[in-house]
Design a protein around this motif. Structure first.
Motif, short mmCIF file in Angstrom:
data_model
loop_
_atom_site.label_atom_id
_atom_site.label_comp_id
_atom_site.label_asym_id
_atom_site.label_seq_id
_atom_site.Cartn_x
_atom_site.Cartn_y
_atom_site.Cartn_z
N ARG A 217 0.82 -1.23 0.00
CA ARG A 217 0.00 0.00 0.00
C ARG A 217 0.85 1.26 0.00
O ARG A 217 0.45 2.29 0.53
N GLY B 282 2.56 1.80 -3.14
CA GLY B 282 2.81 1.94 -4.58
C GLY B 282 4.09 1.29 -5.05
O GLY B 282 4.55 1.55 -6.17
N ALA C 111 3.71 -1.24 -8.19
CA ALA C 111 3.54 -0.50 -9.45
C ALA C 111 4.86 0.13 -9.87
O ALA C 111 5.24 0.09 -11.06
N THR D 154 -6.54 -8.95 -7.26
CA THR D 154 -5.58 -7.90 -6.88
C THR D 154 -4.51 -7.69 -7.93
O THR D 154 -4.22 -6.55 -8.33
N ARG E 62 -4.44 -8.50 -11.10
CA ARG E 62 -5.01 -7.98 -12.35
C ARG E 62 -5.23 -6.47 -12.25
O ARG E 62 -4.91 -5.73 -13.18
N ALA E 63 -5.76 -6.03 -11.13
CA ALA E 63 -6.00 -4.59 -10.95
C ALA E 63 -4.71 -3.80 -10.96
O ALA E 63 -4.64 -2.70 -11.52
N LEU E 64 -3.67 -4.35 -10.35
CA LEU E 64 -2.37 -3.67 -10.34
C LEU E 64 -1.86 -3.46 -11.76
O LEU E 64 -1.49 -2.34 -12.15
N TYR E 65 -1.84 -4.53 -12.56
CA TYR E 65 -1.29 -4.41 -13.91
C TYR E 65 -2.12 -3.48 -14.78
O TYR E 65 -1.58 -2.68 -15.55
N GLN E 66 -3.43 -3.55 -14.65
CA GLN E 66 -4.27 -2.67 -15.45
C GLN E 66 -4.09 -1.22 -15.04
O GLN E 66 -4.20 -0.31 -15.88
N SER E 67 -3.74 -0.97 -13.77
CA SER E 67 -3.56 0.40 -13.31
C SER E 67 -2.34 1.07 -13.93
O SER E 67 -2.27 2.31 -13.97
N ILE E 68 -1.36 0.27 -14.40
CA ILE E 68 -0.18 0.87 -15.01
C ILE E 68 -0.19 0.76 -16.53
O ILE E 68 0.81 1.10 -17.18
N ARG F 243 -3.43 -4.14 -20.79
CA ARG F 243 -4.80 -4.34 -21.24
C ARG F 243 -5.06 -5.83 -21.47
O ARG F 243 -4.24 -6.53 -22.04
#
Length: 288
Positions: free
Chosen positions: A231, A233, A236, A266, A268-274, A277
């Motif tokens: 938590r 960052g 990322a 979790t 998946r969300a990390l990779y999509q945030s940077i 696709r």
């Protein structure tokens, strides 16, 4: 057509050569998948594996890896008929086994269904994600933390970081010897093995990328962050730093394959945030 079995480093390189020769965005496996899975697990599980190769005219056209009751296979798309031979070999070893393929690998799906396998729609699955390296974000870490790549003589620290990140559900079994095997397996490059170093000298987060220079694409595998440092960052940031290094090494894109089902969202969300696709997903086929 000749069939034979190999083990150890010879098997890994033969597997990677076929993966690299036939790779496309529709392929489930990257040379880095083979490198990581075989190297990190060989010391503890290698004696239960069997790996068979099918060769025609001096060229490997297919392989199957039984580990032990799960089949991984790669078949030259131009020799799709050999998939049946690989599946039959596996069935002789494990009549009730399972096999994972990418949904886009239609020739393998067809061969599995012909052999009596059925898709398990309730099983966990993985989703291939891709990012182009032309427009990456800037990695940022808190004051006192440092981004850098791992060094060849930091095997123990690198192994400790992996264990710290992957022990949430139970102690990680990765040993220093396992990590040494990973770091000596082609195409590992320390310049693409990135870490966040904490103020106390510990590796708080890590991201390893395997670069297929023939196709100009890297595979991110694995990534981890120790619970005590989450938590902030860091995961990322270490991903982005590794991706910048991959771009500097000449690659054009990268891929990563996190769980795609909602039981484990979790990563998946990390990779999509940077910027990654999602694309095709894996499917598990079972024969009962």
């Amino acid at each position: 057509m000749q069939r034979y079995e190999l083990a150890g480093a010879d098997a890994v390189r033969a597997m990677q050569e076929l993966v690299q020769r036939t790779w496309s965005p529709r392929s489930r496996l990257h040379v880095g998948d083979v490198a990581w899975e075989r190297a990190v697990n060989s010391g503890r599980r290698g004696d239960t594996w069997r790996t068979a190769f099918w060769e025609d005219g001096g060229q490997v056209v297919a392989w199957g890896w039984a580990e032990p009751d799960h089949l991984s296979l790669v078949v030259d798309p131009g020799r799709a008929e050999v998939a049946g031979d690989v599946i039959n070999w596996f069935q002789d070893l494990h009549p009730d086994g399972a096999c994972s393929v990418l949904e886009d690998e239609t020739q393998l799906v067809d061969a599995l269904e012909k052999a009596g396998y059925q898709a398990d729609d309730e099983a966990p699955f993985f989703t291939h994600h891709r990012i182009e390296l032309s427009d990456l974000g800037t990695p940022v870490v808190p004051d006192g933390f440092m981004l850098r790549h791992a060094k060849p003589d930091e095997v123990q620290k690198r192994a400790a970081a992996h264990r710290a990140a992957w022990s949430d559900l139970g102690p990680s079994k990765v040993t220093d010897e396992d990590m040494a095997a990973v770091m000596s397996t082609w195409p590992y490059e320390s310049e693409l093995d990135w870490v966040v170093e904490a103020p106390n000298g510990e590796f708080a987060a890590t991201a390893l990328i395997w670069h297929d220079k023939v196709h100009g694409i890297g595979l991110v595998e694995p990534v981890g962050c120790a619970p005590a440092y989450r938590r902030q960052g860091l995961a990322a940031a270490v991903n982005l730093a590794a991706l910048h290094a991959l771009r500097d090494a000449g690659a054009k894109a990268a891929m990563v394959c996190p769980r795609g089902d909602d039981a484990y969202p979790t990563a998946r969300a990390l990779y999509q945030s940077i910027g990654f696709r999602p694309g095709a997903r894996s499917k598990l086929y079972v024969r009962r």
